[in-house]
Write a protein that holds these residues in place. Structure first.
Motif, PDB file in Angstrom:
ATOM      1  N   MET A 151       7.402   5.642  -4.383  1.00  0.00           N
ATOM      2  CA  MET A 151       7.891   5.897  -5.745  1.00  0.00           C
ATOM      3  C   MET A 151       7.791   7.383  -6.086  1.00  0.00           C
ATOM      4  O   MET A 151       8.725   7.955  -6.659  1.00  0.00           O
ATOM      5  CB  MET A 151       7.110   5.059  -6.761  1.00  0.00           C
ATOM      6  N   GLU A 152       6.689   8.029  -5.712  1.00  0.00           N
ATOM      7  CA  GLU A 152       6.539   9.475  -5.943  1.00  0.00           C
ATOM      8  C   GLU A 152       7.600  10.261  -5.188  1.00  0.00           C
ATOM      9  O   GLU A 152       8.187  11.201  -5.719  1.00  0.00           O
ATOM     10  CB  GLU A 152       5.152   9.951  -5.505  1.00  0.00           C
ATOM     11  N   LEU A 153       7.837   9.866  -3.953  1.00  0.00           N
ATOM     12  CA  LEU A 153       8.852  10.538  -3.146  1.00  0.00           C
ATOM     13  C   LEU A 153      10.231  10.391  -3.780  1.00  0.00           C
ATOM     14  O   LEU A 153      10.982  11.367  -3.890  1.00  0.00           O
ATOM     15  CB  LEU A 153       8.860   9.961  -1.721  1.00  0.00           C
ATOM     16  N   GLU A 194       0.799  -1.225   0.000  1.00  0.00           N
ATOM     17  CA  GLU A 194       0.000   0.000   0.000  1.00  0.00           C
ATOM     18  C   GLU A 194       0.837   1.284   0.000  1.00  0.00           C
ATOM     19  O   GLU A 194       0.332   2.359  -0.293  1.00  0.00           O
ATOM     20  CB  GLU A 194      -0.998   0.031   1.166  1.00  0.00           C
ATOM     21  N   TYR A 195       2.152   1.184   0.313  1.00  0.00           N
ATOM     22  CA  TYR A 195       3.012   2.363   0.343  1.00  0.00           C
ATOM     23  C   TYR A 195       3.874   2.512  -0.907  1.00  0.00           C
ATOM     24  O   TYR A 195       4.572   3.509  -1.051  1.00  0.00           O
ATOM     25  CB  TYR A 195       3.929   2.321   1.572  1.00  0.00           C
ATOM     26  N   VAL A 196       3.847   1.550  -1.809  1.00  0.00           N
ATOM     27  CA  VAL A 196       4.735   1.563  -2.979  1.00  0.00           C
ATOM     28  C   VAL A 196       4.541   2.825  -3.811  1.00  0.00           C
ATOM     29  O   VAL A 196       5.509   3.500  -4.179  1.00  0.00           O
ATOM     30  CB  VAL A 196       4.542   0.287  -3.837  1.00  0.00           C
ATOM     31  N   ARG A 198      14.784  13.140  -7.481  1.00  0.00           N
ATOM     32  CA  ARG A 198      15.657  12.746  -8.586  1.00  0.00           C
ATOM     33  C   ARG A 198      16.081  11.273  -8.500  1.00  0.00           C
ATOM     34  O   ARG A 198      17.144  10.890  -8.951  1.00  0.00           O
ATOM     35  CB  ARG A 198      16.890  13.639  -8.684  1.00  0.00           C
ATOM     36  N   GLY A 199      15.247  10.448  -7.867  1.00  0.00           N
ATOM     37  CA  GLY A 199      15.539   9.027  -7.759  1.00  0.00           C
ATOM     38  C   GLY A 199      15.334   8.314  -9.087  1.00  0.00           C
ATOM     39  O   GLY A 199      14.478   8.671  -9.864  1.00  0.00           O
ATOM     40  N   VAL A 200      16.158   7.302  -9.314  1.00  0.00           N
ATOM     41  CA  VAL A 200      16.035   6.465 -10.510  1.00  0.00           C
ATOM     42  C   VAL A 200      15.693   5.062 -10.038  1.00  0.00           C
ATOM     43  O   VAL A 200      16.393   4.508  -9.198  1.00  0.00           O
ATOM     44  CB  VAL A 200      17.352   6.469 -11.321  1.00  0.00           C
ATOM     45  N   MET A 201      14.630   4.492 -10.602  1.00  0.00           N
ATOM     46  CA  MET A 201      14.209   3.156 -10.160  1.00  0.00           C
ATOM     47  C   MET A 201      14.437   2.137 -11.265  1.00  0.00           C
ATOM     48  O   MET A 201      14.359   2.450 -12.429  1.00  0.00           O
ATOM     49  CB  MET A 201      12.733   3.180  -9.786  1.00  0.00           C
TER      50      MET A 201
END
Length: 167
Positions: free
Chosen positions: A157-159, A151-153, A164-167
Motif C-alpha cells: 500500500m505504501e509503495l 504481512e505484505y499489505v 500516485r496509486g489510488v486504492m
C-alpha cells in the motif's frame, strides 16, 4: 519466409497443402508503455547496436525500436518497453551479452494532450509538449488487482501511494 524477422510471435503457421482459412484468434501484440532512447557511447557502435537489438527482438517480441537522432547524443534508437524492469533487463543484456556501452535517456510515457483550440496531440517526448494553452493531459494508467500475503499489505500500500496509486 526468407528472414526470421518476417515472422513474429502470434503468427498462425499452416500447411501449404491444406492452408488455414484464417488466423487463430486471441493473440494481440504487446503494447509498449515506457520509452527510452538508447545511444552507443562510441558512435562507431551504432551498427552493432542495431544488430544486437535485432537479435534480442527474436527472443523478445515485446521489444520495439526505431532509429532516432539526438543533437547531443548522435544516432541511436527510441525503444519501447513494457515497463521499467523490461528497460533495465534489455539494457543489461545489451551490455553483458553484446559488450555495448550505452547511454539510456530518462524513461517516459506517451501522453495525450488536449489543447484549448480543440486539438489532440500525442506527446512522446517532453520537447514535443505544446506551447499553446492546454485543456487536459492524459497519461496511461493501469487498473489491477494485487493478491499477496497479509504481512505484505502495508508495504505494498505504501509503495502504491508513493507512485500516485489510488486504492
Amino acid at each position: 519466409v526468407k528472414d526470421v524477422r518476417q515472422s513474429k510471435v502470434g503468427d498462425t503457421v499452416t500447411s501449404a497443402q491444406k492452408p488455414a482459412s484464417e488466423a487463430l484468434a486471441g493473440y494481440t501484440d504487446p503494447k509498449p508503455m515506457v520509452f527510452s532512447g538508447l545511444y552507443p557511447i562510441d558512435a562507431s557502435d551504432f551498427a552493432e547496436l542495431r544488430e544486437s537489438l535485432d537479435k534480442l527482438k527474436l527472443s523478445d517480441a515485446s521489444l520495439q525500436y526505431e532509429p532516432e537522432t539526438s543533437a547531443a547524443l548522435g544516432f541511436g534508437f527510441r525503444c519501447g518497453f513494457l515497463g521499467l524492469l523490461h528497460l533495465e533487463i534489455i539494457t543489461e543484456r545489451l551490455s553483458r551479452e553484446f559488450g555495448l556501452d550505452l547511454i539510456a535517456t530518462a524513461p517516459s510515457v506517451v501522453y495525450r494532450v488536449d489543447t484549448e483550440d480543440n486539438k489532440t496531440l500525442i506527446v512522446t517526448n517532453p520537447s514535443e509538449y505544446p506551447d499553446q494553452k492546454v485543456k487536459a493531459v492524459y497519461e496511461p494508467i493501469v487498473k489491477t488487482a494485487i493478491l499477496l500475503p497479509k504481512e505484505y499489505v502495508g508495504s505494498v500500500m505504501e509503495l502504491c501511494q508513493s507512485r500516485r496509486g489510488v486504492m
